[in-house]
Write a protein that holds these residues in place. Structure first.
Motif, mmCIF file in Angstrom:
data_model
loop_
_atom_site.group_PDB
_atom_site.id
_atom_site.type_symbol
_atom_site.label_atom_id
_atom_site.label_comp_id
_atom_site.label_asym_id
_atom_site.label_seq_id
_atom_site.Cartn_x
_atom_site.Cartn_y
_atom_site.Cartn_z
ATOM 1 N N PHE A 163 0.774 -1.111 0.086
ATOM 2 C CA PHE A 163 -0.151 0.010 -0.005
ATOM 3 C C PHE A 163 0.759 1.170 -0.160
ATOM 4 N N GLY A 164 2.335 1.281 0.348
ATOM 5 C CA GLY A 164 2.719 2.473 0.205
ATOM 6 C C GLY A 164 2.852 3.174 1.729
ATOM 7 N N THR A 165 2.391 4.491 1.545
ATOM 8 C CA THR A 165 2.200 5.197 2.934
ATOM 9 C C THR A 165 0.960 4.892 3.534
ATOM 10 N N LYS A 166 1.007 5.346 4.855
ATOM 11 C CA LYS A 166 -0.360 5.470 5.572
ATOM 12 C C LYS A 166 -1.295 6.151 4.836
ATOM 13 N N ASP A 167 -1.114 7.180 4.237
ATOM 14 C CA ASP A 167 -1.921 8.026 3.546
ATOM 15 C C ASP A 167 -2.685 6.974 2.488
ATOM 16 N N ASP A 168 -1.722 6.308 1.635
ATOM 17 C CA ASP A 168 -2.223 5.543 0.593
ATOM 18 C C ASP A 168 -3.050 4.306 1.200
ATOM 19 N N LEU A 169 -2.489 3.836 2.300
ATOM 20 C CA LEU A 169 -3.355 2.682 3.100
ATOM 21 C C LEU A 169 -4.786 3.393 3.328
ATOM 22 N N PHE A 170 -4.818 4.364 4.070
ATOM 23 C CA PHE A 170 -6.077 4.901 4.215
ATOM 24 C C PHE A 170 -7.007 5.142 3.087
ATOM 25 N N MET A 171 -6.546 5.770 2.086
ATOM 26 C CA MET A 171 -7.380 5.950 0.759
ATOM 27 C C MET A 171 -7.852 4.302 0.375
ATOM 28 N N ALA A 172 -7.003 3.277 0.651
ATOM 29 C CA ALA A 172 -7.600 2.008 0.353
ATOM 30 C C ALA A 172 -8.595 1.628 0.851
ATOM 31 N N THR A 173 -8.678 1.842 2.270
ATOM 32 C CA THR A 173 -9.590 1.371 3.029
ATOM 33 C C THR A 173 -10.935 1.846 2.548
ATOM 34 N N ILE A 174 -10.897 3.113 2.327
ATOM 35 C CA ILE A 174 -12.192 3.760 1.955
ATOM 36 C C ILE A 174 -12.731 3.832 0.529
ATOM 37 N N GLU A 175 -11.805 3.005 -0.352
ATOM 38 C CA GLU A 175 -11.925 2.590 -1.602
ATOM 39 C C GLU A 175 -12.331 3.890 -2.308
ATOM 40 N N MET A 176 -11.691 4.766 -2.216
ATOM 41 C CA MET A 176 -11.756 6.072 -3.081
ATOM 42 C C MET A 176 -11.052 5.729 -4.494
ATOM 43 N N PRO A 177 -12.139 5.884 -5.445
ATOM 44 C CA PRO A 177 -11.845 5.598 -6.751
ATOM 45 C C PRO A 177 -10.728 6.539 -7.742
ATOM 46 N N ILE A 178 -9.834 7.358 -6.846
ATOM 47 C CA ILE A 178 -8.780 8.331 -7.450
ATOM 48 C C ILE A 178 -7.979 8.472 -6.551
ATOM 49 N N ASP A 179 -6.849 8.671 -7.328
ATOM 50 C CA ASP A 179 -5.479 8.831 -6.297
ATOM 51 C C ASP A 179 -5.147 10.158 -5.982
ATOM 52 N N LEU A 180 -6.176 10.707 -4.969
ATOM 53 C CA LEU A 180 -6.285 12.043 -4.286
ATOM 54 C C LEU A 180 -4.986 12.833 -4.252
ATOM 55 N N PRO A 181 -3.935 12.023 -3.243
ATOM 56 C CA PRO A 181 -2.790 12.931 -3.024
ATOM 57 C C PRO A 181 -1.906 13.262 -4.389
ATOM 58 N N ALA A 182 -1.878 12.251 -5.321
ATOM 59 C CA ALA A 182 -1.148 12.474 -6.523
ATOM 60 C C ALA A 182 -1.733 13.809 -7.314
ATOM 61 N N ILE A 183 -3.298 13.715 -7.661
ATOM 62 C CA ILE A 183 -3.928 14.956 -7.998
ATOM 63 C C ILE A 183 -3.547 16.297 -7.303
ATOM 64 N N LEU A 184 -3.761 16.246 -6.135
ATOM 65 C CA LEU A 184 -3.376 17.505 -5.321
ATOM 66 C C LEU A 184 -1.781 17.952 -5.628
ATOM 67 N N GLN A 185 -0.890 16.914 -5.626
ATOM 68 C CA GLN A 185 0.233 17.503 -5.817
ATOM 69 C C GLN A 185 0.545 17.964 -7.196
ATOM 70 N N ARG A 186 -0.249 17.606 -8.452
ATOM 71 C CA ARG A 186 -0.017 18.192 -9.448
ATOM 72 C C ARG A 186 -0.670 19.486 -9.589
ATOM 73 N N VAL A 187 -1.794 19.739 -8.738
ATOM 74 C CA VAL A 187 -2.583 21.065 -8.836
ATOM 75 C C VAL A 187 -1.604 22.228 -7.898
ATOM 76 N N GLY A 188 -0.624 21.693 -7.050
ATOM 77 C CA GLY A 188 0.030 22.722 -6.222
ATOM 78 C C GLY A 188 1.465 22.985 -7.001
ATOM 79 N N ALA A 189 1.653 22.005 -7.863
ATOM 80 C CA ALA A 189 3.068 21.856 -8.427
ATOM 81 C C ALA A 189 3.406 23.432 -9.013
ATOM 82 N N ALA A 190 2.429 23.997 -9.505
ATOM 83 C CA ALA A 190 2.918 25.464 -10.162
ATOM 84 C C ALA A 190 2.860 26.483 -9.303
ATOM 85 N N GLY A 191 2.617 26.403 -7.987
ATOM 86 C CA GLY A 191 2.996 27.288 -7.226
ATOM 87 C C GLY A 191 1.471 27.965 -6.506
#
Length: 210
Positions: A63-91
């Motif tokens: 599962f990777g990190t604790k965040d990733d494990l938590f996302m798996a337990t609630i079966e969220m159909p997206i990779d939210l941390p990765a999406i947010l990282q892309r959103v914030g990458a531009a400053g």
């Protein structure tokens, strides 16, 4: 002594489970129980691994990190941390509008129905709502606010205000289907709500005096 007799005398292995298809399910079950008992902040990979009877390294492997494990337990159909990282990458400049654009893109995709079901469940159960609060503040909104380099009290205040807009938009448009919000075209939502989020992130806030 023959090989067969030697094998017969060899003690049976005990302890942690090997990596097999059942192990992933055991880890998920242990994680759900641990998160429910101790919250997101009070749970650890080591504790979850102990409850599942596996090595902590195996939890990271699956599962990777604790965040990733938590996302798996609630079966969220997206990779939210990765999406947010892309959103914030531009400053920080324009971050509010990018956040709203991301929300509309994700919730109006095929993943939207699954997200709606997950959020309804979380909001209807106090235990899950507590987990959601801890996860959102600590792992979603917190990193954005932390990038501003503000004192903790102000950072927490801005984070909370941002989440009122994010959750308000999601609940109003995708759960309650409020007609004025549903009828607004994406460009107007992005400009209106995004501008408010940006002000909460970087603009002056009232000092709290009457």
């Amino acid at each position: 002594m023959t090989a067969g007799k030697a094998a017969a005398r060899r003690p049976a292995r005990t302890g942690r489970r090997p990596g097999n298809p059942d192990t992933r399910r055991a880890i998920l079950d242990a994680a759900r129980t641990t998160f429910a008992e101790s919250g997101f902040d009070g749970s650890s990979i080591r504790r979850i691994a102990g409850r599942a009877g596996v090595d902590p390294a195996l939890v990271h492997h699956y599962f990777g990190t604790k965040d990733d494990l938590f996302m798996a337990t609630i079966e969220m159909p997206i990779d939210l941390p990765a999406i947010l990282q892309r959103v914030g990458a531009a400053g920080i400049d324009g971050l509010g509008e990018r956040m709203v654009t991301m929300i509309l893109t994700v919730w109006e995709s095929p993943a939207g129905a699954g997200l709606a079901g997950w959020l309804r469940t979380a909001l209807a159960d106090e235990g899950r709502a507590r987990l959601l609060r801890e996860f959102v503040v600590g792992s979603v909104a917190g990193p954005f606010a932390a990038s501003l380099g503000l004192p903790e009290a102000e950072r927490n205040r801005r984070t909370g205000l941002v989440m009122t807009q994010v959750l308000g938009l999601i609940v109003g448009r995708y759960l309650l289907f409020l007609e004025p919000v549903v009828a607004l075209p994406p460009a107007q939502l992005i400009a209106s709500v995004g501008g408010t989020i940006q002000r909460y992130l970087t603009g002056p806030l009232p000092d709290g005096t009457a």
